[in-house]
Design an enzyme around this catalytic site. Sequence first.
Site, mmCIF file in Angstrom:
data_model
loop_
_atom_site.group_PDB
_atom_site.id
_atom_site.type_symbol
_atom_site.label_atom_id
_atom_site.label_comp_id
_atom_site.label_asym_id
_atom_site.label_seq_id
_atom_site.Cartn_x
_atom_site.Cartn_y
_atom_site.Cartn_z
ATOM 1 N N GLN A 174 0.671 -1.168 -0.018
ATOM 2 C CA GLN A 174 -0.184 0.012 -0.095
ATOM 3 C C GLN A 174 0.666 1.181 0.019
ATOM 4 O OE1 GLN A 174 -2.604 -1.995 3.263
ATOM 5 N NE2 GLN A 174 -3.907 -0.399 2.340
ATOM 6 N N GLU A 330 -4.485 -10.549 8.925
ATOM 7 C CA GLU A 330 -5.781 -10.840 8.584
ATOM 8 C C GLU A 330 -6.079 -12.002 7.588
ATOM 9 O OE1 GLU A 330 -7.658 -7.260 7.144
ATOM 10 O OE2 GLU A 330 -7.130 -5.896 9.061
#
Length: 617
Positions: A174, A330
């Site tokens: 990101q 996650e």
Amino acid sequence: MLTYTTLLSALLVGSTAGQQLFVPAPNDTASGPEYIEPTYRLSEFAYTQSTTTRYATPMPAPTASTTYARPYSEVAHLAGDVSTTTWGNWNPHPAPSERPTDTGDPYGQAAWSAMWDAASLANFTWGQFSTTVQPTPVPTGELVLPPSDPFEFGNENLTFPKDFVFGVAGSAAQIEGAIAEEGRGPSVQDKLVLDGRPKDYVTNENYYLYKQDIARLAAMGVKYYSFTIPWSRILPFAVPGSPVNKQGIDHYDDLINTVLEYGMLPMVTLTHFDTPLVFNGNQSVAGKYDLATQYAGFANETFVEAFVNYAKIVLTHYADRVPIWVSINEPYLYAGNAQGIKHVIQAHAEVYHFYHDELQGQGKFGIKFNNNFGMPLDPQNKTDLAATQRFQDFQLGALCNPIFLGEDYPESWKETFKDSDLNFTLTPEELTRVSNTSDFFGIDPYTITVITPPPEGIEACVQNKSHPLWPTCVQEGQLANDGWAIGYRSQSYVYTTPTYFRSFLNYLWNTFKKPVFPAEFGFPVWRESEKELADQVFDTPRSVYYRSYMNAMLEAIHYDHVHVMGAAAWSFADNWEFGDYEQQFGLQVVNRTTQQRFFKKSFFDLVDFVRQRSPYY
């Protein structure tokens, strides 16, 4: 095991030691406050400065160093027979004379370039930087604290523990960009976005600007910097036996040293949605699977061995200087199916054992999960409670029961996949091996979600695999039982819900019995990207979000006796939110043309909140 239903009932009634979890405001009585008659008079007026100029307190230069494992020179043999090499940058349109000629080498430049050719990236672009940019001091004028708010947050007498971990976070896919440079191989994130939305090709160009980014964090007084190391930049070909990218090893070696030189501490995640594309067979990660909407290759039969091999290489190189490690970020979101869940559990556990048993690491090693805490629409309604328990079974229980409790998957989860031909069963021996293999419970608790069963009931949904709610088979909403929204809404799914967040911390601590570490939480202000710069940096809604959540942590620690290990805010700068730059989660604005960063009010307020409640900081 403490179930969701029993714990929730306890939380709604009150917590231990006689502390009320939800306390009414002082002087909130039926009769109202005592009336005082106002008096009026004239006085002389003069303009005065209404605020005192204050500045951020930077991290002090380190006076000593701490080691958490033996140096690489002493533990290199634990990673096996490893060779290193380098590769050039990818050229999408080479002239015949520029094509690599080492076609006989399975791991040479030709093979590396062929991986990128096969990835078929759409509209590939380069960033403006091609070498590491040396940092410059952060101007004092950028470190002036913003105006104080006319309101306060919580009890200033409550303090964070001395060992509380406070920092900010980001992830490679990101922020880094430079995806096909200095030997990095393709990852699933490079193929995530197939339409015209922004790709991960450039993002924040942190790969070359990391020194300046670290300098800015240190200038703000941040103690921990949480970042990720891309598997495909260390092992471009991903598999055991393939060469290690020396440029990648050197890059993160310098990044870690830079963090330490500025008086900060690093926290490293081994994979954050960016597994090598080879596990997907060069296919896009988009598509509907039986468990999640994305798939990062976890169910691939070679995943466990390959991940453990990669982790050993990284840990042997850097574990001496890194106090906190996260294996997988996650995993539920990208597991793909029940087989992927089992592989995540096994891969994580094996790396945990390697870190503590073979490497003899003295830091902390864990895993972190996504979960927007499920709350029943009506806590007195048995069907709502049952749906909420099922939601938690899927979001957390399938992964956390084995890792934290040494227990099998929840029954509701096993029953849903019992007719599957996937091999997801855990034997008693496997459960013993994976049990108690996390030093903390990492969680990304951005907000909550309100849970109810489907109109036709859970069982009818479970039997219908084409049902849009399958396999969880519960409905999620954002309205409370009284009709109000659960909190103040952001640009995305996040609502400001600090009271529920405190309940969530109670649930995690009392259910899984490990220190709770909110390792990501943040708030993208509504349509912030459309505002002028002065309005973007004056981000009061985000500031309120952070301070109310940090106050909820303090209340959970002191009133509910929850062991909260620390907190890492997401994210340290606006970044690429998986095809979107409009959801600005950052504590800094990023100019997409110049790559210049600008501190936001919330950054100052968050750090100041922690400093005022940490006298030993």
